[in-house]
Design a protein around this motif. Structure first.
Motif, PDB file in Angstrom:
ATOM      1  N   THR A  55      -0.744   0.863  -6.957  1.00  0.00           N
ATOM      2  CA  THR A  55      -2.163   1.186  -6.796  1.00  0.00           C
ATOM      3  C   THR A  55      -2.524   2.456  -7.573  1.00  0.00           C
ATOM      4  OG1 THR A  55      -2.130   0.143  -4.616  1.00  0.00           O
ATOM      5  CG2 THR A  55      -3.995   1.554  -5.111  1.00  0.00           C
ATOM      6  N   HIS A 134      -8.266  -1.866   2.313  1.00  0.00           N
ATOM      7  CA  HIS A 134      -7.744  -1.673   0.953  1.00  0.00           C
ATOM      8  C   HIS A 134      -8.551  -2.618   0.055  1.00  0.00           C
ATOM      9  CE1 HIS A 134      -5.125  -0.848  -2.287  1.00  0.00           C
ATOM     10  NE2 HIS A 134      -3.972  -1.263  -1.817  1.00  0.00           N
ATOM     11  N   ARG A 173      -3.571  -3.173   6.067  1.00  0.00           N
ATOM     12  CA  ARG A 173      -4.942  -3.027   5.551  1.00  0.00           C
ATOM     13  C   ARG A 173      -5.236  -4.129   4.532  1.00  0.00           C
ATOM     14  NH1 ARG A 173      -2.689   2.705   3.671  1.00  0.00           N
ATOM     15  NH2 ARG A 173      -1.433   2.098   1.889  1.00  0.00           N
ATOM     16  N   ARG A 229       4.177  -7.405   3.437  1.00  0.00           N
ATOM     17  CA  ARG A 229       5.376  -6.594   3.628  1.00  0.00           C
ATOM     18  C   ARG A 229       5.515  -6.217   5.105  1.00  0.00           C
ATOM     19  NH1 ARG A 229       6.523  -1.029   3.594  1.00  0.00           N
ATOM     20  NH2 ARG A 229       4.326  -0.557   3.241  1.00  0.00           N
ATOM     21  N   GLY A 273       2.986  -6.394  -2.839  1.00  0.00           N
ATOM     22  CA  GLY A 273       3.982  -5.400  -3.239  1.00  0.00           C
ATOM     23  C   GLY A 273       3.790  -4.141  -2.422  1.00  0.00           C
TER      24      GLY A 273
END
Ligand code: NCD
Length: 320
Positions: A55, A134, A173, A229, A273
């Protein structure tokens, strides 16, 4: 738009318009010279209070491709380690006439506090706040799905598509932003997780919930399957206890060869990721022919170019 704080702030038309601008940005990235003069003279600060690889690099790349000056701030090595508050840090940035603040913070709501304060009049872009939102991640996910399954033409949404989000929804998020954005774009969203990894009140979300992944894959076959994740760094306070063992989690909720084989031929495998290979996803799935995980990262740059352009120039999205 002045800020981008939550995917929930984007309605259907605005979300489609942002994706359309992102496609235009992506087209410029196929050229030999990738840099555009759009944000020349503007300053963007990446204010990252939490670790990040893609990010942060993605926002930095996006801002630089638009010719903005970019300052990367991390609390390590700054006065935050001397106890400086978020307010004083932002006041400092405001005094330096920063035009855009891209913020990632472990506290849900931190970007709102900055955007609604008198500390700065910069545009604020949420790059992940706690377990809350996010928005650029869900936009890049939507762009990837739209491109792959709808051809990516301007004006299209995700109607008629089924998106399944699997795993640690509680701490994610990415899941919250995804549910908001994909449903706004007309997709049907399914969540799959053990009861311990679902938030209180999930029944009220506009998504069908399953606890059994194999049943979910059979009853609600996805066009896009998004593995989350397992966020072990957010599990420390309870001392773990969210699932019996990593082996059991992988067996019940991991994307492995048999589950991969059960997907429709066109179905996409996605992951925001960083991946825990062998836990929520096997390498076979992550690196296989259906995986669009690397494409998600590439589309992230185009989406962030679009968001920086729309927020920092105050440009109207086409059609707005
Ligand atoms: C996500 C995040 O930080 O919320 N990663 C990312 O931005 N690509 C998901 C995660 O950390 O699991």
């Amino acid at each position: 738009m002045k800020h981008l704080l939550s995917a929930a702030d984007l309605g259907h038309d605005q979300a489609v318009a942002v994706l359309d601008v992102a496609e235009e940005m992506a087209a410029t990235q196929a050229r030999e010279i990738k840099k555009l003069p759009t944000l020349r003279g503007k300053t963007v600060v990446n204010l990252f209070f939490e670790d990040s690889t893609r990010t942060r690099i993605s926002f930095e790349t996006a801002a630089k491709r638009l010719s903005a000056d970019v300052i990367n701030f991390s609390p390590k090595g700054s006065s935050v380690s001397k106890g400086e508050s978020l307010k004083d840090t932002v006041l400092t940035l405001g005094a330096m006439h920063t035009d855009g603040i891209v913020v990632r913070h472990p506290a849900s709501g931190a970007p709102y506090q900055i955007a609604h304060s008198t500390w700065t009049d910069a545009s604020v872009i949420n790059a992940g706040d706690g377990t809350h939102q996010h928005p650029t991640q869900s936009l890049l996910d939507a762009m990837t799905i739209r491109r792959r399954l709808k051809g990516g033409q301007a004006g299209q949404d995700l109607s008629g598509l089924a998106v399944m989000i699997v795993g640690d929804v509680l701490h994610s998020r990415v899941a919250r932003s995804g549910v908001d954005l994909f449903t706004a774009l007309g997709a049907k969203v399914t969540l799959v997780a053990p009861a311990t990894l679902l938030p209180v009140g999930v029944e009220a979300w506009p998504a069908e919930v399953f606890h059994d992944l194999d049943r979910a894959l059979a009853e609600a076959p996805p066009d896009a399957l998004m593995m989350l994740r397992v966020q072990r760094e957010r599990m420390s306070s309870a001392g773990g206890g969210f699932f019996p063992s990593p082996q059991e989690y992988a067996r019940e909720y991991g994307l492995d060869a048999p589950r991969l084989a059960a997907l429709a031929p066109h179905a996409l495998v996605m992951h925001p990721g960083p991946m825990n290979r062998g836990l929520e996803i096997t390498s076979e799935a992550a690196d296989g022919a259906r995986s669009v995980i690397v494409e998600q990262v590439a589309n992230g740059v185009a989406v962030r170019m679009a968001v920086l352009y729309l927020t920092l120039t105050g440009a109207k999205e086409p059609g707005a």
